[in-house]
Design a protein around this motif. Structure first.
Motif, short mmCIF file in Angstrom:
data_model
loop_
_atom_site.label_atom_id
_atom_site.label_comp_id
_atom_site.label_asym_id
_atom_site.label_seq_id
_atom_site.Cartn_x
_atom_site.Cartn_y
_atom_site.Cartn_z
N ASN A 97 10.16 8.92 -46.67
CA ASN A 97 8.81 9.12 -46.18
C ASN A 97 8.24 7.80 -45.67
O ASN A 97 8.46 6.76 -46.27
CB ASN A 97 7.89 9.67 -47.28
CG ASN A 97 8.21 11.11 -47.59
OD1 ASN A 97 8.68 11.82 -46.71
ND2 ASN A 97 7.96 11.52 -48.81
N VAL A 98 7.55 7.89 -44.55
CA VAL A 98 6.90 6.70 -44.01
C VAL A 98 5.59 6.52 -44.76
O VAL A 98 4.75 7.41 -44.74
CB VAL A 98 6.66 6.83 -42.50
CG1 VAL A 98 5.93 5.63 -41.97
CG2 VAL A 98 7.98 7.03 -41.77
N TYR A 108 4.16 12.69 -28.77
CA TYR A 108 3.33 13.14 -29.89
C TYR A 108 3.99 12.78 -31.21
O TYR A 108 3.33 12.29 -32.14
CB TYR A 108 3.09 14.65 -29.81
CG TYR A 108 2.41 15.19 -31.04
CD1 TYR A 108 1.02 15.12 -31.16
CD2 TYR A 108 3.13 15.73 -32.09
CE1 TYR A 108 0.39 15.59 -32.30
CE2 TYR A 108 2.51 16.20 -33.23
CZ TYR A 108 1.14 16.13 -33.33
OH TYR A 108 0.52 16.59 -34.46
N HIS A 109 5.28 13.04 -31.33
CA HIS A 109 5.96 12.77 -32.60
C HIS A 109 6.05 11.28 -32.89
O HIS A 109 5.93 10.87 -34.04
CB HIS A 109 7.32 13.45 -32.62
CG HIS A 109 7.23 14.89 -32.96
ND1 HIS A 109 6.91 15.85 -32.03
CD2 HIS A 109 7.36 15.54 -34.14
CE1 HIS A 109 6.87 17.03 -32.62
NE2 HIS A 109 7.14 16.87 -33.91
N LEU A 110 6.25 10.46 -31.87
CA LEU A 110 6.25 9.01 -32.10
C LEU A 110 4.90 8.56 -32.64
O LEU A 110 4.83 7.76 -33.59
CB LEU A 110 6.59 8.26 -30.82
CG LEU A 110 8.04 8.24 -30.40
CD1 LEU A 110 8.18 7.58 -29.04
CD2 LEU A 110 8.89 7.52 -31.42
N ALA A 111 3.84 9.07 -32.05
CA ALA A 111 2.50 8.70 -32.53
C ALA A 111 2.27 9.22 -33.95
O ALA A 111 1.67 8.53 -34.78
CB ALA A 111 1.43 9.26 -31.58
N SER A 112 2.77 10.40 -34.24
CA SER A 112 2.55 10.94 -35.58
C SER A 112 3.35 10.20 -36.64
O SER A 112 2.91 10.10 -37.79
CB SER A 112 2.89 12.44 -35.62
OG SER A 112 4.28 12.65 -35.57
N VAL A 159 7.74 17.06 -37.07
CA VAL A 159 9.06 17.15 -37.69
C VAL A 159 9.09 16.07 -38.76
O VAL A 159 8.71 14.94 -38.50
CB VAL A 159 10.17 16.92 -36.63
CG1 VAL A 159 11.54 16.87 -37.29
CG2 VAL A 159 10.12 17.99 -35.56
N PRO A 160 9.50 16.39 -39.97
CA PRO A 160 9.52 15.38 -41.03
C PRO A 160 10.35 14.17 -40.62
O PRO A 160 11.39 14.31 -39.97
CB PRO A 160 10.16 16.09 -42.22
CG PRO A 160 9.97 17.54 -41.95
CD PRO A 160 9.97 17.70 -40.47
N PRO A 161 9.90 12.97 -40.97
CA PRO A 161 10.61 11.75 -40.55
C PRO A 161 12.08 11.74 -40.97
O PRO A 161 12.92 11.19 -40.25
CB PRO A 161 9.84 10.62 -41.23
CG PRO A 161 8.49 11.17 -41.45
CD PRO A 161 8.66 12.64 -41.68
N GLU A 162 12.41 12.34 -42.09
CA GLU A 162 13.81 12.35 -42.51
C GLU A 162 14.66 13.32 -41.69
O GLU A 162 15.88 13.32 -41.77
CB GLU A 162 13.95 12.66 -44.01
CG GLU A 162 13.35 13.95 -44.45
CD GLU A 162 11.88 13.86 -44.84
OE1 GLU A 162 11.35 14.88 -45.31
OE2 GLU A 162 11.26 12.79 -44.66
N ARG A 163 14.03 14.14 -40.86
CA ARG A 163 14.74 15.07 -39.99
C ARG A 163 14.55 14.71 -38.52
O ARG A 163 14.56 15.57 -37.63
CB ARG A 163 14.24 16.50 -40.21
CG ARG A 163 14.36 17.00 -41.60
CD ARG A 163 15.49 17.99 -41.71
NE ARG A 163 15.41 18.71 -42.97
CZ ARG A 163 16.14 18.40 -44.02
NH1 ARG A 163 16.96 17.40 -43.96
NH2 ARG A 163 16.03 19.08 -45.14
N VAL A 195 15.55 14.77 -31.94
CA VAL A 195 16.36 14.14 -30.90
C VAL A 195 17.40 15.12 -30.36
O VAL A 195 17.60 15.20 -29.14
CB VAL A 195 17.03 12.86 -31.46
CG1 VAL A 195 18.03 12.29 -30.47
CG2 VAL A 195 15.98 11.82 -31.81
N ALA A 196 18.05 15.87 -31.24
CA ALA A 196 19.05 16.83 -30.79
C ALA A 196 18.43 17.94 -29.92
O ALA A 196 18.99 18.30 -28.89
CB ALA A 196 19.76 17.45 -31.99
#
Length: 126
Positions: free
Chosen positions: A2-3, A73-77, A89-93, A98-99
């Motif tokens: 987790n970040v 959006y995901h980079l900002a989140s 998408v959870p950071p660990e996933r 990317v896929a």
């Protein structure tokens, strides 16, 4: 993995900068090169980036644009506190994100190339 907030300042700046670049690219691809209803889209006479964008089909431009918006959006989140932009998408996933984007981009570009090749053979046969 987790970040945790606070994320180091330089990571926040880099994350928001990259997110802004992806969002601007996405908006440019989605919004640019549109035609009025009932009219065909003409390639840009200016050359440069607009000519690069206009060589894609409408479906490819929309796919690339939406993927850019999605990644931005995901980079900002990921660099924001978790309660700001909770839909992500959870950071660990991250690899799922990317896929999915890679499959969408490669699929739309491959389809464009295939259609271009088929139409090129049709034009030579006539």
């Amino acid at each position: 993995m987790n970040v945790l907030w606070p994320v180091p300042g330089f990571v926040v700046v880099l994350g928001y900068s990259a997110a802004l670049c992806f969002v601007v690219f996405g908006l440019w691809m989605v919004w640019g090169g549109r035609a009025e209803p009932g009219q065909t889209r003409k390639p840009s006479p200016m050359g440069g980036p607009n000519a690069w964008r206009d060589r894609f089909t409408e479906a490819s431009r929309l796919t690339l644009g939406l993927c850019g918006l999605f990644v931005g959006y995901h980079l900002a989140s990921y660099v924001s506190p978790s309660h700001w932009l909770g839909l992500r998408v959870p950071p660990e996933r991250w690899w799922v994100l990317v896929a999915g984007v890679a499959i969408a981009v490669l699929g739309t570009l491959g389809t464009d190339r295939l259609v271009e090749k088929v139409h090129g053979q049709d034009d030579q046969g006539r």
